[in-house]
Design a protein around this motif. Structure first.
Motif, PDB file in Angstrom:
ATOM      1  N   SER A 186       0.851  -1.179   0.000  1.00 50.85           N
ATOM      2  CA  SER A 186       0.000   0.000   0.000  1.00 50.85           C
ATOM      3  C   SER A 186       0.894   1.238   0.000  1.00 50.85           C
ATOM      4  O   SER A 186       2.058   1.176   0.402  1.00 50.85           O
ATOM      5  CB  SER A 186      -0.912   0.004   1.228  1.00 50.85           C
ATOM      6  N   PRO A 187       0.392   2.383  -0.454  1.00 46.79           N
ATOM      7  CA  PRO A 187       1.233   3.585  -0.520  1.00 46.79           C
ATOM      8  C   PRO A 187       1.827   4.002   0.818  1.00 46.79           C
ATOM      9  O   PRO A 187       2.910   4.598   0.845  1.00 46.79           O
ATOM     10  CB  PRO A 187       0.267   4.650  -1.060  1.00 46.79           C
ATOM     11  N   ASP A 188       1.162   3.701   1.932  1.00 48.01           N
ATOM     12  CA  ASP A 188       1.725   4.055   3.238  1.00 48.01           C
ATOM     13  C   ASP A 188       2.625   2.970   3.811  1.00 48.01           C
ATOM     14  O   ASP A 188       3.192   3.130   4.897  1.00 48.01           O
ATOM     15  CB  ASP A 188       0.613   4.396   4.237  1.00 48.01           C
ATOM     16  N   GLY A 189       2.765   1.850   3.090  1.00 53.76           N
ATOM     17  CA  GLY A 189       3.662   0.793   3.515  1.00 53.76           C
ATOM     18  C   GLY A 189       3.149  -0.085   4.629  1.00 53.76           C
ATOM     19  O   GLY A 189       3.868  -0.977   5.096  1.00 53.76           O
ATOM     20  N   PRO A 220      -2.472  -7.233  -9.552  1.00 56.36           N
ATOM     21  CA  PRO A 220      -3.331  -6.157  -9.053  1.00 56.36           C
ATOM     22  C   PRO A 220      -2.480  -5.014  -8.521  1.00 56.36           C
ATOM     23  O   PRO A 220      -1.337  -5.205  -8.107  1.00 56.36           O
ATOM     24  CB  PRO A 220      -4.130  -6.846  -7.937  1.00 56.36           C
ATOM     25  N   ASP A 221      -3.031  -3.798  -8.532  1.00 52.93           N
ATOM     26  CA  ASP A 221      -2.269  -2.620  -8.124  1.00 52.93           C
ATOM     27  C   ASP A 221      -3.091  -1.746  -7.206  1.00 52.93           C
ATOM     28  O   ASP A 221      -4.319  -1.691  -7.308  1.00 52.93           O
ATOM     29  CB  ASP A 221      -1.847  -1.810  -9.362  1.00 52.93           C
ATOM     30  N   TRP A 222      -2.402  -1.051  -6.314  1.00 49.82           N
ATOM     31  CA  TRP A 222      -3.026  -0.141  -5.364  1.00 49.82           C
ATOM     32  C   TRP A 222      -3.026   1.267  -5.944  1.00 49.82           C
ATOM     33  O   TRP A 222      -2.010   1.717  -6.489  1.00 49.82           O
ATOM     34  CB  TRP A 222      -2.226  -0.141  -4.060  1.00 49.82           C
ATOM     35  N   SER A 223      -4.129   1.983  -5.841  1.00 49.51           N
ATOM     36  CA  SER A 223      -4.151   3.364  -6.305  1.00 49.51           C
ATOM     37  C   SER A 223      -3.206   4.206  -5.446  1.00 49.51           C
ATOM     38  O   SER A 223      -2.988   3.909  -4.268  1.00 49.51           O
ATOM     39  CB  SER A 223      -5.572   3.937  -6.242  1.00 49.51           C
ATOM     40  N   PRO A 224      -2.620   5.267  -6.009  1.00 54.71           N
ATOM     41  CA  PRO A 224      -1.659   6.065  -5.254  1.00 54.71           C
ATOM     42  C   PRO A 224      -2.210   6.682  -3.977  1.00 54.71           C
ATOM     43  O   PRO A 224      -1.455   6.954  -3.045  1.00 54.71           O
ATOM     44  CB  PRO A 224      -1.245   7.149  -6.254  1.00 54.71           C
ATOM     45  N   ASN A 225      -3.526   6.908  -3.902  1.00 54.44           N
ATOM     46  CA  ASN A 225      -4.099   7.441  -2.661  1.00 54.44           C
ATOM     47  C   ASN A 225      -4.471   6.343  -1.670  1.00 54.44           C
ATOM     48  O   ASN A 225      -4.978   6.635  -0.578  1.00 54.44           O
ATOM     49  CB  ASN A 225      -5.322   8.321  -2.959  1.00 54.44           C
ATOM     50  N   GLY A 226      -4.241   5.079  -2.041  1.00 53.62           N
ATOM     51  CA  GLY A 226      -4.464   3.970  -1.129  1.00 53.62           C
ATOM     52  C   GLY A 226      -5.904   3.549  -0.956  1.00 53.62           C
ATOM     53  O   GLY A 226      -6.199   2.689  -0.122  1.00 53.62           O
ATOM     54  N   LYS A 227      -6.816   4.109  -1.744  1.00 56.97           N
ATOM     55  CA  LYS A 227      -8.237   3.843  -1.529  1.00 56.97           C
ATOM     56  C   LYS A 227      -8.786   2.671  -2.339  1.00 56.97           C
ATOM     57  O   LYS A 227      -9.742   2.032  -1.925  1.00 56.97           O
ATOM     58  CB  LYS A 227      -9.052   5.103  -1.835  1.00 56.97           C
ATOM     59  N   ARG A 228      -8.197   2.408  -3.520  1.00 61.10           N
ATOM     60  CA  ARG A 228      -8.782   1.409  -4.403  1.00 61.10           C
ATOM     61  C   ARG A 228      -7.724   0.440  -4.911  1.00 61.10           C
ATOM     62  O   ARG A 228      -6.526   0.744  -4.948  1.00 61.10           O
ATOM     63  CB  ARG A 228      -9.507   2.071  -5.582  1.00 61.10           C
ATOM     64  N   ILE A 229      -8.198  -0.748  -5.319  1.00 61.07           N
ATOM     65  CA  ILE A 229      -7.343  -1.793  -5.869  1.00 61.07           C
ATOM     66  C   ILE A 229      -7.803  -2.089  -7.291  1.00 61.07           C
ATOM     67  O   ILE A 229      -9.004  -2.238  -7.550  1.00 61.07           O
ATOM     68  CB  ILE A 229      -7.398  -3.061  -4.996  1.00 61.07           C
ATOM     69  N   LEU A 230      -6.858  -2.182  -8.202  1.00 62.40           N
ATOM     70  CA  LEU A 230      -7.112  -2.397  -9.629  1.00 62.40           C
ATOM     71  C   LEU A 230      -6.782  -3.837  -9.994  1.00 62.40           C
ATOM     72  O   LEU A 230      -5.764  -4.379  -9.569  1.00 62.40           O
ATOM     73  CB  LEU A 230      -6.225  -1.436 -10.428  1.00 62.40           C
TER      74      LEU A 230
END
Length: 337
Positions: free
Chosen positions: A179-182, A227-237
């Motif tokens: 996640s963006p915050d680790g 799968p990837d995490w959005s840069p704001n950490g809210k959604r998963i692609l």
């Protein structure tokens, strides 16, 4: 052992489309031969220009699953071939190639005789660690004993196991991303042994502080594939229909708590499949692989595309008769190190 659009014709981005300065190059895997036995990591600008071959694997080896470092200066990737499935890192200009893991098996498949497979690496947000998947142990009834997530320092030291640490090992865990915050990981898990539904595949999260694991996607979607995490950490692609080559596969996003499922692409022709995908660093765009026909990977070609994060304004980035996929969108590299 299991190791695992409706607007395409009308929403193309004009050729002069530009991207923000913090959206850098896209790394991807390209097969170099018609039989798809050899493949390398390339990068390209999101407007399709300045394509560059980063890695030069030996014949019969495929470099795949590239992940660009947070500063854009290095790429970690998986090299697969007759004697290895291992994690390597290379500078984005192709220099200073380094091997970080070792299958410990000099010939043939890395598993049956006690070696290990190391696959699907990804950087931590601060660039100091790499998470990856490792399979090892005896193979019994076509299942490897342990298939879990591991963490190591960026130089390959201090390897430690995160998932599937204790029997019964009921999942094969791959495709991790921080996640963006680790604080969390997302990953793809395939059910094995006593886990139900049998063979089910879904995206999960792991809280690195508490150790809590949570299934995010419903099994009916067969969600996964880088799968990837959005840069704001809210959604998963992710894309759906991971195991069914005979139907369309489309891109979706979902909140990390499993709510707010949103479909982005709407291919319904029975042949088009959207593949692995990644957010741009600013979160406003998505890059993805797409192939126009079913029947298995080796029966088709594929290219890298970009589109807005809402699924509109689809634009082709690469144009090749080979198979381009596994795109990862890195940041723009500043002139100063």
């Amino acid at each position: 052992m299991s190791l695992a659009a409706a607007c395409v014709a009308t929403c193309l981005v004009p050729a002069h489309a530009t991207f923000r300065d913090d959206n850098g190059r896209i790394a991807f895997r390209r097969y170099l031969d018609a039989d798809q036995d050899t493949g390398a990591v390339f990068t390209v600008r999101p407007n399709g220009t300045d394509e560059f071959q980063v890695t030069h694997p030996p014949e019969g080896y495929v470099d795949r699953n590239p992940d660009v470092s947070p500063d854009g200066r290095r790429i970690v990737f998986q090299r697969s071939g007759p004697t290895m499935d291992d994690i390597f890192v290379v500078n984005s200009d192709g220099t200073q190639l380094r091997q970080l893991t070792n299958t410990a098996y000099p010939e043939g498949n890395c598993l049956p005789k006690g070696g290990e497979c190391n696959i699907s690496p990804a950087w931590s947000p601060d660039g100091t660690q790499i998470v990856f998947s490792r399979a090892f142990g005896p193979v019994v009834d076509d299942l490897v004993e342990t298939f879990g997530l591991f963490l190591m320092n960026a130089d390959g030291t201090h390897v430690r196991q995160l998932t599937q640490r204790h029997p019964p090992r009921t999942g094969e865990d791959t495709e991790p991303q921080f996640s963006p915050d680790g604080r969390m990981l997302l990953f793809q898990r395939r059910n094995v042994r006593a886990a139900r539904p049998a063979g089910g595949v879904a995206i999960w999260t792991l809280n690195l502080r508490s150790g809590r694991q949570h299934r995010v996607t419903p099994y009916r979607l067969q969600a996964g594939d880088t799968p990837d995490w959005s840069p704001n950490g809210k959604r998963i692609l992710f894309h759906d229909n991971l195991d069914n080559e005979d139907v369309n596969a489309n891109l979706f996003t979902i909140r990390y708590d499993g709510t707010g499922l949103r479909q982005l692409t709407f291919a319904d022709d029975g042949v088009t499949r959207y593949l692995g995908s990644s957010y741009s660093p600013d979160g406003k765009w998505i890059t993805f692989g797409r192939r126009p026909a079913t029947g298995g990977v080796k029966a088709n070609s594929a290219d890298v595309f970009v589109m807005r994060a809402d699924g509109t304004h689809v634009r082709k980035v690469t144009r090749t008769k080979r198979y381009d996929s596994y795109p990862d969108w890195g940041p723009e590299v500043s002139a100063e190190p």
